[in-house]
Write a protein that holds these residues in place. Sequence first.
Motif, mmCIF file in Angstrom:
data_model
loop_
_atom_site.group_PDB
_atom_site.id
_atom_site.type_symbol
_atom_site.label_atom_id
_atom_site.label_comp_id
_atom_site.label_asym_id
_atom_site.label_seq_id
_atom_site.Cartn_x
_atom_site.Cartn_y
_atom_site.Cartn_z
ATOM 1 N N GLN A 198 5.208 -9.337 0.213
ATOM 2 C CA GLN A 198 4.421 -8.206 -0.284
ATOM 3 C C GLN A 198 4.243 -7.086 0.735
ATOM 4 O O GLN A 198 4.146 -5.913 0.353
ATOM 5 C CB GLN A 198 3.030 -8.693 -0.723
ATOM 6 C CG GLN A 198 2.217 -7.621 -1.433
ATOM 7 C CD GLN A 198 0.941 -8.175 -2.041
ATOM 8 O OE1 GLN A 198 0.644 -9.365 -1.928
ATOM 9 N NE2 GLN A 198 0.180 -7.316 -2.697
ATOM 10 N N TYR A 199 4.228 -7.411 2.037
ATOM 11 C CA TYR A 199 3.873 -6.412 3.037
ATOM 12 C C TYR A 199 4.807 -6.419 4.243
ATOM 13 O O TYR A 199 5.361 -7.464 4.624
ATOM 14 C CB TYR A 199 2.449 -6.659 3.556
ATOM 15 C CG TYR A 199 1.367 -6.534 2.519
ATOM 16 C CD1 TYR A 199 0.946 -5.286 2.055
ATOM 17 C CD2 TYR A 199 0.762 -7.677 1.988
ATOM 18 C CE1 TYR A 199 -0.056 -5.177 1.098
ATOM 19 C CE2 TYR A 199 -0.246 -7.567 1.035
ATOM 20 C CZ TYR A 199 -0.649 -6.316 0.593
ATOM 21 O OH TYR A 199 -1.639 -6.214 -0.355
ATOM 22 N N ASP B 252 2.372 -1.876 1.797
ATOM 23 C CA ASP B 252 2.717 -2.523 0.538
ATOM 24 C C ASP B 252 4.169 -2.184 0.197
ATOM 25 O O ASP B 252 4.532 -1.013 0.054
ATOM 26 C CB ASP B 252 1.788 -2.035 -0.576
ATOM 27 C CG ASP B 252 1.918 -2.856 -1.841
ATOM 28 O OD1 ASP B 252 3.050 -2.980 -2.349
ATOM 29 O OD2 ASP B 252 0.893 -3.362 -2.335
#
Length: 219
Positions: free
Chosen positions: A36-37, A50
């Motif tokens: 996700q990151y 993000d």
Amino acid sequence: MAQTNYEQTRDKAQLLFLQHDQSGMIEKFHLKHDEQYLYINFVGREYRIDRSTGKIEWSEDGYSHAVQGNFDETLSIFDLLCCSKEGCHLSDRFSRINNLKGTVYSSGLGNDIFQSSVKYFEEDVDNFARACEQLGGIREKVGDISYRIPVYDFLPVILQLWIGDEEFPSSMQILWDENVMDYMHYETTYYCVSQLLSRLRELMASTPEEKENIRKTGR
């Protein structure tokens, strides 16, 4: 509430980030990452990006509560990740930004533009020195108080504070590695230093209210 021009530019930068190769960024700068990151340290603080929206955030409580990056933070990080040259490396030689190859000397960035912070720093030099060290600064010899501070883990600046006397006013010099413009555009050095000085003032703040005001206004 309507967005400011700075906020609109920040949000456009998020969308532009999504057009770039994230796997290349990870490899180039050895970024910590998950599905996700992406994560990167900037002026002594970890930020996460993000990977699906480009939104940049930081937190002081493990992301139970997150703060969106401001204009300076967002543009500084994205210019490095998206626009740095292939094979960029440091020279370990430092210069004022306007004295670097490919720039025209002027009284602009790197000279007087950040002088508003000098008075704040010189009023409490011991606290200023502690703040530099909290950001990983290493003491240098030139200047009344001078530190080499990592803006990113792999890219330092040298901040020199000169205390004034009867003949000369107080001043501050910011020195960058001679190859800094392989990492970012000229104007981005301003955003980085602006955020660095804001972080130092934040660490020096004597009250929670002052600290919060510096976070919101950058000064």
